[in-house]
Design a protein around this motif. Structure first.
Motif, PDB file in Angstrom:
ATOM      1  N   ALA A  45       0.831  -1.200   0.000  1.00  0.00           N
ATOM      2  CA  ALA A  45       0.000   0.000   0.000  1.00  0.00           C
ATOM      3  C   ALA A  45       0.865   1.250   0.000  1.00  0.00           C
ATOM      4  O   ALA A  45       1.922   1.298   0.631  1.00  0.00           O
ATOM      5  CB  ALA A  45      -0.911   0.012   1.224  1.00  0.00           C
ATOM      6  N   ALA A  46       0.401   2.275  -0.698  1.00  0.00           N
ATOM      7  CA  ALA A  46       1.005   3.595  -0.585  1.00  0.00           C
ATOM      8  C   ALA A  46       0.644   4.186   0.778  1.00  0.00           C
ATOM      9  O   ALA A  46      -0.453   3.960   1.288  1.00  0.00           O
ATOM     10  CB  ALA A  46       0.500   4.502  -1.702  1.00  0.00           C
ATOM     11  N   ARG A  47       1.572   4.936   1.351  1.00  0.00           N
ATOM     12  CA  ARG A  47       1.307   5.545   2.650  1.00  0.00           C
ATOM     13  C   ARG A  47       0.070   6.444   2.584  1.00  0.00           C
ATOM     14  O   ARG A  47      -0.718   6.518   3.535  1.00  0.00           O
ATOM     15  CB  ARG A  47       2.518   6.339   3.123  1.00  0.00           C
ATOM     16  N   ASP A  48      -0.108   7.134   1.481  1.00  0.00           N
ATOM     17  CA  ASP A  48      -1.266   8.023   1.347  1.00  0.00           C
ATOM     18  C   ASP A  48      -2.574   7.257   1.467  1.00  0.00           C
ATOM     19  O   ASP A  48      -3.571   7.819   1.947  1.00  0.00           O
ATOM     20  CB  ASP A  48      -1.212   8.773   0.017  1.00  0.00           C
ATOM     21  N   ASP A  49      -2.598   5.996   1.034  1.00  0.00           N
ATOM     22  CA  ASP A  49      -3.828   5.216   1.180  1.00  0.00           C
ATOM     23  C   ASP A  49      -4.086   4.878   2.641  1.00  0.00           C
ATOM     24  O   ASP A  49      -5.222   4.978   3.113  1.00  0.00           O
ATOM     25  CB  ASP A  49      -3.773   3.955   0.325  1.00  0.00           C
ATOM     26  N   VAL A  50      -3.058   4.488   3.381  1.00  0.00           N
ATOM     27  CA  VAL A  50      -3.242   4.202   4.803  1.00  0.00           C
ATOM     28  C   VAL A  50      -3.706   5.467   5.526  1.00  0.00           C
ATOM     29  O   VAL A  50      -4.571   5.421   6.421  1.00  0.00           O
ATOM     30  CB  VAL A  50      -1.947   3.655   5.425  1.00  0.00           C
ATOM     31  N   LEU A  85       4.596  -5.648   9.435  1.00  0.00           N
ATOM     32  CA  LEU A  85       4.239  -4.386   8.794  1.00  0.00           C
ATOM     33  C   LEU A  85       4.090  -4.549   7.290  1.00  0.00           C
ATOM     34  O   LEU A  85       3.108  -4.078   6.700  1.00  0.00           O
ATOM     35  CB  LEU A  85       5.284  -3.310   9.105  1.00  0.00           C
ATOM     36  N   ARG A  86       5.029  -5.235   6.661  1.00  0.00           N
ATOM     37  CA  ARG A  86       4.905  -5.448   5.211  1.00  0.00           C
ATOM     38  C   ARG A  86       3.687  -6.308   4.888  1.00  0.00           C
ATOM     39  O   ARG A  86       3.003  -6.071   3.886  1.00  0.00           O
ATOM     40  CB  ARG A  86       6.182  -6.069   4.643  1.00  0.00           C
ATOM     41  N   ALA A  87       3.375  -7.278   5.731  1.00  0.00           N
ATOM     42  CA  ALA A  87       2.168  -8.077   5.510  1.00  0.00           C
ATOM     43  C   ALA A  87       0.928  -7.200   5.571  1.00  0.00           C
ATOM     44  O   ALA A  87       0.034  -7.293   4.715  1.00  0.00           O
ATOM     45  CB  ALA A  87       2.088  -9.198   6.543  1.00  0.00           C
ATOM     46  N   ALA A  88       0.846  -6.336   6.578  1.00  0.00           N
ATOM     47  CA  ALA A  88      -0.322  -5.457   6.713  1.00  0.00           C
ATOM     48  C   ALA A  88      -0.421  -4.491   5.541  1.00  0.00           C
ATOM     49  O   ALA A  88      -1.530  -4.179   5.082  1.00  0.00           O
ATOM     50  CB  ALA A  88      -0.240  -4.692   8.036  1.00  0.00           C
ATOM     51  N   LEU A  89       0.712  -4.025   5.043  1.00  0.00           N
ATOM     52  CA  LEU A  89       0.688  -3.135   3.879  1.00  0.00           C
ATOM     53  C   LEU A  89       0.292  -3.894   2.612  1.00  0.00           C
ATOM     54  O   LEU A  89      -0.320  -3.321   1.711  1.00  0.00           O
ATOM     55  CB  LEU A  89       2.038  -2.455   3.712  1.00  0.00           C
ATOM     56  N   ARG A  90       0.633  -5.173   2.529  1.00  0.00           N
ATOM     57  CA  ARG A  90       0.139  -5.995   1.408  1.00  0.00           C
ATOM     58  C   ARG A  90      -1.381  -6.149   1.499  1.00  0.00           C
ATOM     59  O   ARG A  90      -2.074  -6.128   0.478  1.00  0.00           O
ATOM     60  CB  ARG A  90       0.798  -7.375   1.437  1.00  0.00           C
ATOM     61  N   ALA A  91      -1.891  -6.315   2.723  1.00  0.00           N
ATOM     62  CA  ALA A  91      -3.341  -6.463   2.891  1.00  0.00           C
ATOM     63  C   ALA A  91      -4.073  -5.205   2.434  1.00  0.00           C
ATOM     64  O   ALA A  91      -5.069  -5.277   1.699  1.00  0.00           O
ATOM     65  CB  ALA A  91      -3.666  -6.782   4.345  1.00  0.00           C
ATOM     66  N   VAL A  92      -3.586  -4.035   2.854  1.00  0.00           N
ATOM     67  CA  VAL A  92      -4.194  -2.780   2.409  1.00  0.00           C
ATOM     68  C   VAL A  92      -4.004  -2.595   0.910  1.00  0.00           C
ATOM     69  O   VAL A  92      -4.943  -2.241   0.181  1.00  0.00           O
ATOM     70  CB  VAL A  92      -3.597  -1.592   3.181  1.00  0.00           C
ATOM     71  N   ALA A  97      -5.778  -2.341  -4.757  1.00  0.00           N
ATOM     72  CA  ALA A  97      -5.581  -2.829  -6.118  1.00  0.00           C
ATOM     73  C   ALA A  97      -6.832  -3.510  -6.652  1.00  0.00           C
ATOM     74  O   ALA A  97      -7.178  -3.377  -7.842  1.00  0.00           O
ATOM     75  CB  ALA A  97      -4.392  -3.786  -6.162  1.00  0.00           C
ATOM     76  N   ALA A  98      -7.524  -4.251  -5.799  1.00  0.00           N
ATOM     77  CA  ALA A  98      -8.766  -4.898  -6.219  1.00  0.00           C
ATOM     78  C   ALA A  98      -9.826  -3.863  -6.565  1.00  0.00           C
ATOM     79  O   ALA A  98     -10.543  -3.991  -7.572  1.00  0.00           O
ATOM     80  CB  ALA A  98      -9.266  -5.827  -5.119  1.00  0.00           C
ATOM     81  N   LYS A 140     -12.653   4.157   1.152  1.00  0.00           N
ATOM     82  CA  LYS A 140     -12.262   5.563   1.006  1.00  0.00           C
ATOM     83  C   LYS A 140     -11.516   5.789  -0.307  1.00  0.00           C
ATOM     84  O   LYS A 140     -11.657   6.847  -0.940  1.00  0.00           O
ATOM     85  CB  LYS A 140     -11.396   5.983   2.188  1.00  0.00           C
ATOM     86  N   ARG A 141     -10.733   4.822  -0.753  1.00  0.00           N
ATOM     87  CA  ARG A 141     -10.071   4.973  -2.051  1.00  0.00           C
ATOM     88  C   ARG A 141     -11.108   5.032  -3.172  1.00  0.00           C
ATOM     89  O   ARG A 141     -10.989   5.842  -4.103  1.00  0.00           O
ATOM     90  CB  ARG A 141      -9.086   3.833  -2.300  1.00  0.00           C
ATOM     91  N   ALA A 142     -12.119   4.184  -3.090  1.00  0.00           N
ATOM     92  CA  ALA A 142     -13.164   4.210  -4.112  1.00  0.00           C
ATOM     93  C   ALA A 142     -13.871   5.564  -4.150  1.00  0.00           C
ATOM     94  O   ALA A 142     -14.175   6.095  -5.227  1.00  0.00           O
ATOM     95  CB  ALA A 142     -14.167   3.089  -3.847  1.00  0.00           C
ATOM     96  N   LEU A 143     -14.109   6.141  -2.983  1.00  0.00           N
ATOM     97  CA  LEU A 143     -14.813   7.420  -2.907  1.00  0.00           C
ATOM     98  C   LEU A 143     -13.922   8.592  -3.313  1.00  0.00           C
ATOM     99  O   LEU A 143     -14.318   9.436  -4.138  1.00  0.00           O
ATOM    100  CB  LEU A 143     -15.335   7.630  -1.486  1.00  0.00           C
ATOM    101  N   ASP A 144     -12.731   8.659  -2.739  1.00  0.00           N
ATOM    102  CA  ASP A 144     -11.903   9.852  -2.883  1.00  0.00           C
ATOM    103  C   ASP A 144     -10.995   9.812  -4.103  1.00  0.00           C
ATOM    104  O   ASP A 144     -10.756  10.843  -4.739  1.00  0.00           O
ATOM    105  CB  ASP A 144     -11.055  10.057  -1.625  1.00  0.00           C
ATOM    106  N   HIS A 145     -10.472   8.646  -4.443  1.00  0.00           N
ATOM    107  CA  HIS A 145      -9.587   8.542  -5.604  1.00  0.00           C
ATOM    108  C   HIS A 145     -10.370   8.335  -6.888  1.00  0.00           C
ATOM    109  O   HIS A 145     -10.066   8.950  -7.915  1.00  0.00           O
ATOM    110  CB  HIS A 145      -8.589   7.401  -5.405  1.00  0.00           C
TER     111      HIS A 145
END
Length: 303
Positions: A45-50, A85-92, A97-98, A140-145
């Motif tokens: 995940a990009a930091r901006d998405d988190v 941390l990398r696992a959690a960022l893969r989850a986000v 991406a989906a 939030k990505r669907a709404l804002d991005h």
């Protein structure tokens, strides 16, 4: 149909005996091995998405807590290992991406099988095995991005999605529906908890109530979702309501997950072009998890 996962999600390791174990993801992979799916790796995940849901100070606190070896604890049952941390960022990243792929019409449906789960992570608090609110961040990505007008997040994990509720409480563009056993961890999810804009619907169910009570609760709830007219539906797909799961007692069977998945997909066909992104949450009996995920994904493909 799109399927996202990543081997780094196996590196989020827990002490022996912890229910949220790496073997869960291996069981899911085995269950889906024979299915024709568009398989992709979940990106980081990009930091901006988190940051769409969590403040910088909280992200930094998780980063500082990361151990070089062994484990660190963020709360009584939420552990960090060197790969967490990398696992959690893969989850986000997998959820984001989906969402991107489904909204780009690369697929109508997607299933994201990553860990740690996310629906208990509140704005600035890790809890219930969860670090970041993956499904809320995807909403939030669907709404804002992507500029969608409305999204719905539907959560059928046996535990209330308190984190998703917290992250979307003030968001009028996002409807959140959660069915869950009550009383049970984390103790939230009363029907009176309706959100700042009346856009949250909680469906507490009593222990032992079974699939019949689930269907009776979800059918009118899905009518409410239809009236909201979401442009995209996200699912927090927890399978710990299964009768064989050791952490709760709703006594659902595999066919109950298939029924609910089919009902959600039919709703999506009528309101948002069939677009559904499903995200793995709980499920701690490995054979029950495998069977239920297979039924869930098969219904996503079929519908």
């Amino acid at each position: 149909m799109l399927y996202l996962t990543h081997a780094e999600c196996l590196e989020h390791r827990e002490p022996d005996g912890h229910p949220e174990q790496a073997a869960r993801l291996l069981a899911v992979e085995r269950a889906l091995a024979g299915m024709a799916l568009d398989r992709r790796e979940a990106p980081l995940a990009a930091r901006d998405d988190v940051l769409r849901c969590h403040p910088e100070g909280y992200i930094a606190r998780v980063e500082r807590a990361m151990p070089a070896a062994g484990w660190a604890m963020l709360d009584g049952d939420t552990y960090l290992a060197p790969g967490s941390l990398r696992a959690a960022l893969r989850a986000v990243g997998g959820v984001c991406a989906a969402v991107d792929a489904v909204l780009a019409d690369e697929a109508r449906r997607a299933f994201v099988a990553c860990r740690p789960p996310g629906h208990h992570a509140e704005t600035a608090r890790a809890m219930g095995f969860c670090l970041f609110g993956s499904v809320a961040i995807g909403a939030k990505r669907a709404l804002d991005h992507h500029g969608l007008s409305r999204v719905a997040v539907l959560d059928f994990d046996v535990h209330h999605g308190n984190g998703t509720q917290d992250l979307l409480w003030d968001e009028p563009r996002a409807m959140f529906v959660s069915s869950h056993q009550m009383p049970l961890y984390p103790g939230s999810g009363l029907a009176s908890e309706v959100g700042a804009h009346g856009q949250i619907l909680n469906l507490p169910l009593r222990s032992g109530s079974g699939g019949g009570a689930m269907r009776a609760a979800w059918q009118p709830a899905l009518d409410r979702v239809a009236a909201f007219r979401p442009d995209l539906i996200l699912i927090s797909a927890g399978f710990d309501a299964h009768a064989d799961d050791p952490l709760a007692g709703l006594e659902w069977e595999t066919q109950d997950f298939a029924w609910l998945t089919g009902a959600i997909c039919k709703l999506a066909d009528t309101c948002c072009g069939g677009r559904v992104v499903s995200v793995l949450e709980g499920g701690y009996d490995l054979p029950a998890l495998a069977a239920s995920v297979a039924a869930h994904v098969d219904k996503l493909r079929e519908e």
